[in-house]
Design a protein around this motif. Structure first.
Motif, PDB file in Angstrom:
ATOM      1  N   LEU A 166       1.246  11.419  -6.537  1.00  0.00           N
ATOM      2  CA  LEU A 166       1.755  11.391  -6.098  1.00  0.00           C
ATOM      3  C   LEU A 166       1.335  11.684  -4.336  1.00  0.00           C
ATOM      4  N   VAL A 167       0.935  12.717  -4.380  1.00  0.00           N
ATOM      5  CA  VAL A 167       0.020  13.384  -3.189  1.00  0.00           C
ATOM      6  C   VAL A 167      -1.250  12.524  -2.707  1.00  0.00           C
ATOM      7  N   ILE A 168      -1.876  12.541  -3.487  1.00  0.00           N
ATOM      8  CA  ILE A 168      -3.005  11.601  -3.440  1.00  0.00           C
ATOM      9  C   ILE A 168      -3.083  10.435  -3.259  1.00  0.00           C
ATOM     10  N   PHE A 169      -1.952   9.360  -3.585  1.00  0.00           N
ATOM     11  CA  PHE A 169      -1.565   8.322  -3.575  1.00  0.00           C
ATOM     12  C   PHE A 169      -1.742   7.968  -1.996  1.00  0.00           C
ATOM     13  N   LEU A 170      -0.337   8.828  -1.671  1.00  0.00           N
ATOM     14  CA  LEU A 170       0.010   8.968   0.175  1.00  0.00           C
ATOM     15  C   LEU A 170      -1.202   8.812   0.995  1.00  0.00           C
ATOM     16  N   ILE A 171      -1.831  10.158   0.166  1.00  0.00           N
ATOM     17  CA  ILE A 171      -3.092  10.398   0.977  1.00  0.00           C
ATOM     18  C   ILE A 171      -3.801   9.214   1.457  1.00  0.00           C
ATOM     19  N   ILE A 172      -4.455   8.167   0.422  1.00  0.00           N
ATOM     20  CA  ILE A 172      -5.450   7.279   0.699  1.00  0.00           C
ATOM     21  C   ILE A 172      -4.201   5.961   1.378  1.00  0.00           C
ATOM     22  N   ALA A 173      -3.471   6.065   0.788  1.00  0.00           N
ATOM     23  CA  ALA A 173      -2.360   4.589   1.805  1.00  0.00           C
ATOM     24  C   ALA A 173      -2.277   5.653   3.577  1.00  0.00           C
ATOM     25  N   ALA A 174      -2.223   6.375   3.814  1.00  0.00           N
ATOM     26  CA  ALA A 174      -1.613   6.908   4.580  1.00  0.00           C
ATOM     27  C   ALA A 174      -3.256   6.141   5.394  1.00  0.00           C
ATOM     28  N   ALA A 175      -4.909   6.994   5.279  1.00  0.00           N
ATOM     29  CA  ALA A 175      -6.164   7.118   4.818  1.00  0.00           C
ATOM     30  C   ALA A 175      -6.391   5.360   6.104  1.00  0.00           C
TER      31      ALA A 175
ATOM     32  N   SER B 107      -4.440   3.389   8.342  1.00  0.00           N
ATOM     33  CA  SER B 107      -4.417   3.869   9.617  1.00  0.00           C
ATOM     34  C   SER B 107      -6.011   3.358  10.322  1.00  0.00           C
ATOM     35  N   TYR B 108      -6.410   2.772   8.967  1.00  0.00           N
ATOM     36  CA  TYR B 108      -7.933   2.302   9.472  1.00  0.00           C
ATOM     37  C   TYR B 108      -7.961   0.736   9.438  1.00  0.00           C
ATOM     38  N   VAL B 109      -7.037   0.292   8.431  1.00  0.00           N
ATOM     39  CA  VAL B 109      -6.838  -1.246   8.512  1.00  0.00           C
ATOM     40  C   VAL B 109      -5.957  -1.657  10.280  1.00  0.00           C
ATOM     41  N   LYS B 110      -4.692  -1.128   9.095  1.00  0.00           N
ATOM     42  CA  LYS B 110      -3.459  -1.203  10.523  1.00  0.00           C
ATOM     43  C   LYS B 110      -3.229  -0.326  11.727  1.00  0.00           C
ATOM     44  N   TRP B 111      -2.857   0.395  11.173  1.00  0.00           N
ATOM     45  CA  TRP B 111      -2.210   1.483  12.427  1.00  0.00           C
ATOM     46  C   TRP B 111      -2.780   1.341  13.938  1.00  0.00           C
ATOM     47  N   TRP B 112      -4.120   1.748  13.747  1.00  0.00           N
ATOM     48  CA  TRP B 112      -5.179   1.844  14.643  1.00  0.00           C
ATOM     49  C   TRP B 112      -5.359   0.725  15.343  1.00  0.00           C
TER      50      TRP B 112
ATOM     51  N   VAL C 248       7.800  -0.261   5.906  1.00  0.00           N
ATOM     52  CA  VAL C 248       8.227  -0.818   7.254  1.00  0.00           C
ATOM     53  C   VAL C 248       6.261  -0.054   7.720  1.00  0.00           C
ATOM     54  N   PRO C 249       6.384   1.110   6.948  1.00  0.00           N
ATOM     55  CA  PRO C 249       5.243   1.394   7.781  1.00  0.00           C
ATOM     56  C   PRO C 249       3.619   0.849   7.023  1.00  0.00           C
ATOM     57  N   GLY C 250       4.008   0.206   6.179  1.00  0.00           N
ATOM     58  CA  GLY C 250       2.853  -0.764   5.287  1.00  0.00           C
ATOM     59  C   GLY C 250       2.363  -1.674   6.786  1.00  0.00           C
ATOM     60  N   MET C 251       3.150  -3.095   6.903  1.00  0.00           N
ATOM     61  CA  MET C 251       3.340  -4.033   7.912  1.00  0.00           C
ATOM     62  C   MET C 251       1.771  -4.572   7.272  1.00  0.00           C
ATOM     63  N   MET C 252       1.974  -4.586   5.666  1.00  0.00           N
ATOM     64  CA  MET C 252       0.795  -5.895   5.060  1.00  0.00           C
ATOM     65  C   MET C 252       1.031  -7.456   5.231  1.00  0.00           C
ATOM     66  N   CYS C 253       0.432  -8.224   5.405  1.00  0.00           N
ATOM     67  CA  CYS C 253       0.717  -9.937   5.320  1.00  0.00           C
ATOM     68  C   CYS C 253       1.098  -9.935   3.962  1.00  0.00           C
ATOM     69  N   THR C 254       2.409 -10.841   3.816  1.00  0.00           N
ATOM     70  CA  THR C 254       3.127 -11.628   2.550  1.00  0.00           C
ATOM     71  C   THR C 254       1.452 -11.184   1.412  1.00  0.00           C
ATOM     72  N   CYS C 255       0.343 -11.677   1.910  1.00  0.00           N
ATOM     73  CA  CYS C 255      -0.381 -11.310   0.386  1.00  0.00           C
ATOM     74  C   CYS C 255      -1.579 -10.631  -0.113  1.00  0.00           C
TER      75      CYS C 255
ATOM     76  N   SER D  43     -10.266 -12.435   8.840  1.00  0.00           N
ATOM     77  CA  SER D  43      -8.842 -11.615   9.795  1.00  0.00           C
ATOM     78  C   SER D  43      -8.056 -10.045   8.223  1.00  0.00           C
ATOM     79  N   VAL D  44      -8.519 -10.795   6.925  1.00  0.00           N
ATOM     80  CA  VAL D  44      -7.530  -9.905   6.511  1.00  0.00           C
ATOM     81  C   VAL D  44      -8.216  -9.250   5.261  1.00  0.00           C
ATOM     82  N   TRP D  45      -9.349  -9.886   5.149  1.00  0.00           N
ATOM     83  CA  TRP D  45     -10.410  -9.065   3.704  1.00  0.00           C
ATOM     84  C   TRP D  45      -9.745  -7.524   3.297  1.00  0.00           C
ATOM     85  N   LYS D  46     -10.529  -7.129   5.085  1.00  0.00           N
ATOM     86  CA  LYS D  46     -10.060  -5.336   5.196  1.00  0.00           C
ATOM     87  C   LYS D  46      -9.059  -4.315   4.569  1.00  0.00           C
ATOM     88  N   ALA D  47      -7.481  -5.425   5.036  1.00  0.00           N
ATOM     89  CA  ALA D  47      -6.067  -5.341   4.287  1.00  0.00           C
ATOM     90  C   ALA D  47      -6.274  -5.646   2.208  1.00  0.00           C
ATOM     91  N   ALA D  48      -6.321  -6.627   2.199  1.00  0.00           N
ATOM     92  CA  ALA D  48      -6.261  -7.440   0.923  1.00  0.00           C
ATOM     93  C   ALA D  48      -7.138  -5.914  -0.007  1.00  0.00           C
TER      94      ALA D  48
END
Length: 357
Positions: free
Chosen positions: A23-32, A35-40, A127-134, A83-88
């Motif tokens: 679970l911790v590994i998943f959360l670290i990967i998701a947060a990293a 951070s790169y694709v969305k938050w910053w 809420v913190p994901g902020m992904m588009c629908t696809c 526009s979306v390939w990194k998030a995809a």
């Protein structure tokens, strides 16, 4: 005897520690990744929106031609995927990791029920994901693979684009706070209300024995090493997601000049335009927050507040490509209910827009 009695306890303790580590590994990967694709990037875009009252040009362009063409389809697909390939990529990665890293018993206890509580937790987690629908769709597929309830999976999928806090901030600076309130109001109804009601369209809506469901789920988990299981999950996602995704984006790019006609006068402000754009928005595919420059551009050409408000809700919520991506993971009745609900909420949003915008 004492050693034999403690052995299952030790095994359970080891299993619990392993699940916590995964679970911790998943959360670290998701947060990293986020951070790169969305938050910053969104932090930078917030500054742009606040200072220029714009987040860039409309992805639709100016629509100089009124005739569909494959050149237009290709141009839109290139602009969209740039526009979306990194998030995809991140969405597919996280969707596959959900299947092999997140412990089934934990997911089912939190998100496996058809109660409003499971739906609410999943919606808030979006809420913190902020992904588009696809880009959120592969994660919804991963959740369904782990037997997460229909309502919770939908709330996570729909919540990512519709109650995206960054988009709400951009909207306030670029459009107005009235648009933001309309979007938030109908986005909350869609994320929490429609998702919860969708449980009723699943095959089994009776209360389940969660201990039995968890036990059955754990017994049916794929065997083999982590890399083998992850490669299988990732391969299946790529096989079923990417071809339909690319082809449907090309198709929508081809017909975009019909979906977004240049309206003027009474036709640009009336109820027929609201209904038409509610349907268009439900089908069309856009990157995160692209609805803002689209609406800004169309309104500069004379589009009324009602049709604009309809697009405000329906454009980001779902799309034909995202429906195809999750098509194998949800009952057809559920997806029909969600698509219809998006159109209805878009029309109601448009009516609200006609009154207050």
């Amino acid at each position: 005897m004492a050693h034999t009695t403690n052995h299952p306890v030790q095994q359970e303790s080891m299993s619990g520690k392993k699940a916590a580590i995964f679970l911790v590994i998943f959360l670290i990967i998701a947060a990293a990744g986020l951070s790169y694709v969305k938050w910053w990037p969104y932090y930078q875009k917030t500054i742009l929106a606040a200072t220029t009252h714009s987040i860039g040009p409309s992805i639709l362009g100016e629509h100089a031609s009124s005739t569909p063409s494959w050149h237009a389809a290709w141009s839109y697909a290139i602009a969209y995927f740039n526009s979306v390939w990194k998030a995809a990529v991140l969405g597919i990665l996280l969707g596959s990791l959900i299947q092999v890293l997140l412990p089934a018993h934990w997911l089912l206890k939190v998100l496996g029920k058809t109660s409003f509580g499971s739906t609410a937790i999943a919606g808030l987690a979006a809420v913190p994901g902020m992904m588009c629908t696809c880009c959120a769709a592969p994660m919804a597929v991963g959740l369904r693979k782990k037997n997460v309830s229909v309502g919770a999976s939908l709330a996570f999928w729909l919540g990512n684009p519709t109650i995206n806090p960054a988009t709400l901030i951009f909207m306030t600076f670029v459009l107005s706070w009235k648009f933001t309130l309309i979007r938030l109001f109908f986005g909350l109804i869609l994320t929490f209300g429609v998702s919860y009601l969708a449980n009723r369209f699943a095959k089994d809506t009776k209360p389940l024995d969660m201990e039995q469901v968890i036990s059955h789920s754990e017994e049916n988990q794929p065997t083999g090493s982590f890399l083998t299981r992850w490669a299988k999950a990732l391969g299946m996602m790529l096989l079923y997601i990417v071809p339909a995704y690319i082809l449907s984006v090309l198709l929508l790019g081809f017909v975009s000049v019909w979906l977004f006609p240049n309206l003027s006068g009474a036709a640009a402000v009336g109820i027929l335009a609201v209904i038409g754009f509610a349907i268009t928005g439900m089908l069309f595919v856009i990157p995160t927050a692209a609805e803002i420059p689209i609406i800004q551009t169309l309104m500069s050409f004379g589009l009324g507040g009602g049709p604009a408000a309809a697009l405000l809700v329906t454009l980001p919520a779902i799309s034909l490509p995202s429906l195809l991506i999750v098509g194998r993971s949800f009952p057809k009745k559920v997806l029909l209910f969600v698509a219809s609900s998006v159109v209805v909420l878009g029309i109601l949003s448009g009516l609200a827009g006609m009154l207050i915008l």
